[in-house]
Design a protein around this motif. Structure first.
Motif, PDB file in Angstrom:
ATOM      1  N   LYS A 189       0.829  -1.211   0.000  1.00 21.88           N
ATOM      2  CA  LYS A 189       0.000   0.000   0.000  1.00 21.88           C
ATOM      3  C   LYS A 189       0.864   1.263   0.000  1.00 21.88           C
ATOM      4  O   LYS A 189       0.606   2.216  -0.742  1.00 21.88           O
ATOM      5  N   GLN A 190       1.912   1.249   0.824  1.00 24.18           N
ATOM      6  CA  GLN A 190       2.804   2.415   0.875  1.00 24.18           C
ATOM      7  C   GLN A 190       3.643   2.525  -0.398  1.00 24.18           C
ATOM      8  O   GLN A 190       3.879   3.630  -0.904  1.00 24.18           O
ATOM      9  N   ALA A 191       4.089   1.357  -0.918  1.00 21.77           N
ATOM     10  CA  ALA A 191       4.872   1.362  -2.157  1.00 21.77           C
ATOM     11  C   ALA A 191       4.016   1.858  -3.320  1.00 21.77           C
ATOM     12  O   ALA A 191       4.495   2.617  -4.181  1.00 21.77           O
ATOM     13  N   PHE A 192       2.758   1.456  -3.345  1.00 23.63           N
ATOM     14  CA  PHE A 192       1.833   1.886  -4.399  1.00 23.63           C
ATOM     15  C   PHE A 192       1.754   3.411  -4.429  1.00 23.63           C
ATOM     16  O   PHE A 192       1.816   4.037  -5.506  1.00 23.63           O
ATOM     17  N   LYS A 193       1.621   4.015  -3.251  1.00 19.39           N
ATOM     18  CA  LYS A 193       1.508   5.471  -3.179  1.00 19.39           C
ATOM     19  C   LYS A 193       2.764   6.153  -3.722  1.00 19.39           C
ATOM     20  O   LYS A 193       2.678   7.121  -4.492  1.00 19.39           O
ATOM     21  N   LEU A 194       3.945   5.646  -3.339  1.00 19.23           N
ATOM     22  CA  LEU A 194       5.199   6.232  -3.818  1.00 19.23           C
ATOM     23  C   LEU A 194       5.349   6.078  -5.333  1.00 19.23           C
ATOM     24  O   LEU A 194       5.784   7.012  -6.027  1.00 19.23           O
ATOM     25  N   LEU A 195       5.001   4.908  -5.842  1.00 20.85           N
ATOM     26  CA  LEU A 195       5.109   4.650  -7.277  1.00 20.85           C
ATOM     27  C   LEU A 195       4.148   5.532  -8.067  1.00 20.85           C
ATOM     28  O   LEU A 195       4.482   6.027  -9.157  1.00 20.85           O
ATOM     29  N   LYS A 196       2.960   5.740  -7.516  1.00 23.54           N
ATOM     30  CA  LYS A 196       1.946   6.563  -8.181  1.00 23.54           C
ATOM     31  C   LYS A 196       2.401   8.016  -8.296  1.00 23.54           C
ATOM     32  O   LYS A 196       2.085   8.712  -9.270  1.00 23.54           O
ATOM     33  N   GLU A 197       3.175   8.472  -7.313  1.00 22.32           N
ATOM     34  CA  GLU A 197       3.625   9.859  -7.280  1.00 22.32           C
ATOM     35  C   GLU A 197       4.889  10.097  -8.093  1.00 22.32           C
ATOM     36  O   GLU A 197       5.281  11.253  -8.303  1.00 22.32           O
ATOM     37  N   GLN A 198       5.539   9.013  -8.533  1.00 22.45           N
ATOM     38  CA  GLN A 198       6.814   9.124  -9.249  1.00 22.45           C
ATOM     39  C   GLN A 198       6.563   9.414 -10.733  1.00 22.45           C
ATOM     40  O   GLN A 198       5.949   8.631 -11.443  1.00 22.45           O
ATOM     41  N   ASN A 199       7.084  10.544 -11.200  1.00 22.82           N
ATOM     42  CA  ASN A 199       6.847  10.955 -12.592  1.00 22.82           C
ATOM     43  C   ASN A 199       7.816  10.337 -13.595  1.00 22.82           C
ATOM     44  O   ASN A 199       7.564  10.361 -14.797  1.00 22.82           O
ATOM     45  N   ASP A 200       8.947   9.793 -13.108  1.00 26.44           N
ATOM     46  CA  ASP A 200       9.972   9.277 -14.014  1.00 26.44           C
ATOM     47  C   ASP A 200       9.727   7.845 -14.468  1.00 26.44           C
ATOM     48  O   ASP A 200      10.505   7.303 -15.252  1.00 26.44           O
ATOM     49  N   ILE A 201       8.658   7.212 -13.956  1.00 18.61           N
ATOM     50  CA  ILE A 201       8.334   5.846 -14.378  1.00 18.61           C
ATOM     51  C   ILE A 201       6.895   5.777 -14.879  1.00 18.61           C
ATOM     52  O   ILE A 201       6.065   6.612 -14.523  1.00 18.61           O
ATOM     53  N   ASN A 202       6.619   4.783 -15.703  1.00 20.87           N
ATOM     54  CA  ASN A 202       5.284   4.584 -16.274  1.00 20.87           C
ATOM     55  C   ASN A 202       4.543   3.534 -15.446  1.00 20.87           C
ATOM     56  O   ASN A 202       4.387   2.388 -15.868  1.00 20.87           O
ATOM     57  N   PHE A 203       4.112   3.946 -14.255  1.00 20.48           N
ATOM     58  CA  PHE A 203       3.471   3.015 -13.327  1.00 20.48           C
ATOM     59  C   PHE A 203       2.018   2.769 -13.724  1.00 20.48           C
ATOM     60  O   PHE A 203       1.241   3.711 -13.889  1.00 20.48           O
ATOM     61  N   ILE A 204       1.646   1.481 -13.863  1.00 21.63           N
ATOM     62  CA  ILE A 204       0.292   1.136 -14.304  1.00 21.63           C
ATOM     63  C   ILE A 204      -0.546   0.513 -13.191  1.00 21.63           C
ATOM     64  O   ILE A 204      -1.683   0.113 -13.417  1.00 21.63           O
ATOM     65  N   GLY A 205       0.010   0.402 -11.973  1.00 22.68           N
ATOM     66  CA  GLY A 205      -0.751  -0.111 -10.849  1.00 22.68           C
ATOM     67  C   GLY A 205      -0.353  -1.517 -10.437  1.00 22.68           C
ATOM     68  O   GLY A 205       0.722  -2.011 -10.784  1.00 22.68           O
TER      69      GLY A 205
END
Length: 330
Positions: A189-205
């Motif tokens: 859950k915490q990692a999801f939040k950090l990944l979602k906020e990161q603009n340098d990667i194409n995070f899809i969930g």
């Protein structure tokens, strides 16, 4: 470019290691190879070549050795000497099919981490049904992880997928027990939040384990405990499926004839599902490429690991990770 090789690591050393190197010599004209190992045991498989240098080592780190103790005590071991060559600038990268824990220890204590990387991650490219493959990390460098570690895994995996595998905008998925945003334990859950906020990667969930081989994402990140279990599950299932197919095809004259007719198709399928064809497992987060080839690697798998190492050095993957992490921490 110089690549150091642990000729004594793996189930089929030194024969298959040396043969894989000489196979690579013909294709990579810009590479010099430093072969570390027992010169006497290597001798039957060696050929004279101006771009292959043999460095004799009197010790070997065995699969049963305690990793950290072995790296610290066996100073003349082929794996230790190989890593030291990278640390001293005598080689640009190194490859070993030996003791995984010892190679990780050699990477950490000899090659050293990139500044700002909390925990290096072991990664590999795994097969998908469409043949494209996906990169997964961490596969066991660290059993535990913090959300910030998983974010770094995603950044490093994205850089690798772009620079080495040629994917312009690689998708990143977080391994979880469901695809919904709120799924998982505290870590995910915490990692999801950090990944979602990161603009340098194409995070899809979030992505589920059952969808991995359907190419759920180009890069999949998780903690090392989970990643290692997923990797070994994929290995075990693939091996057992082929064992069951073989048993069925040899069960009667009719199926034996069918097997003969499908021989090439089955061979192609096995190759497609063999992740060693994609290369080795890089230890991301170190100052130079350190590649772990599978312990059962034959010459072709060693060749694939060398090809992968060549691309990593050529495209300056470690330097790009260093620059990106420095920018994130600025």
């Amino acid at each position: 470019m110089k690549i150091a090789i642990d000729a004594m690591g793996g189930d089929h050393a030194p024969k298959e290691i040396v043969e894989g190197v000489f196979q690579a010599v013909e294709d990579f004209k810009d590479v010099e190879f430093l072969l570390y190992g027992d010169e006497v045991k290597m001798a039957p498989y060696l050929k004279q070549h101006e771009r292959v240098q043999v460095i004799h080592c009197s010790e070997v780190i065995e699969g049963t050795d305690e990793p950290v103790r072995a790296v610290r005590r066996k100073k003349d071991a082929s794996m230790v000497r190989m890593a030291q060559a990278v640390a001293d600038g005598e080689a640009d990268a190194c490859v070993s099919a030996g003791n995984t824990g010892a190679l990780m220890a050699a990477g950490l204590f000899i090659v050293h981490r990139i500044d700002g990387i909390d925990r290096p991650a072991l990664a590999t490219t795994l097969p998908t049904l469409d043949g494209a493959g996906f990169d997964m990390l961490d596969l066991g460098a660290n059993a535990d992880a913090k959300p910030e570690n998983i974010l770094q895994y995603a950044i490093m995996g994205s850089i690798y997928a772009k620079q080495v595998r040629g994917i312009e905008k690689p998708t990143v998925g977080l391994l979880n027990i469901g695809t919904e945003d709120k799924k998982g334990n505290d870590l995910t859950k915490q990692a999801f939040k950090l990944l979602k906020e990161q603009n340098d990667i194409n995070f899809i969930g979030n992505v589920e384990a059952r969808e991995l081989l359907n190419h759920a994402a180009d890069v999949v990140v998780t903690d090392g405990f989970t990643g290692n279990m997923v990797l070994k599950t994929i290995e075990g299932v693939a091996g057992n499926i082929f064992a069951m197919l073989k048993e069925e095809f040899l069960s009667s004259t009719k199926t034996k004839v069918a097997a003969m007719m499908m021989k090439n198709n089955l061979k192609n399928l096995k190759t497609k599902m063999d992740y060693s064809e994609y290369g080795g497992a890089p230890l991301f987060g170190l100052k130079a490429p350190v590649i772990k080839a599978h312990g059962s690697s034959k010459a072709q798998a060693i060749y694939s690991a060398i090809r992968q190492t060549h691309i990593m050095v050529e495209h300056r993957v470690c330097q790009t990770i260093d620059q990106t992490i420095s920018k994130e921490n600025a």
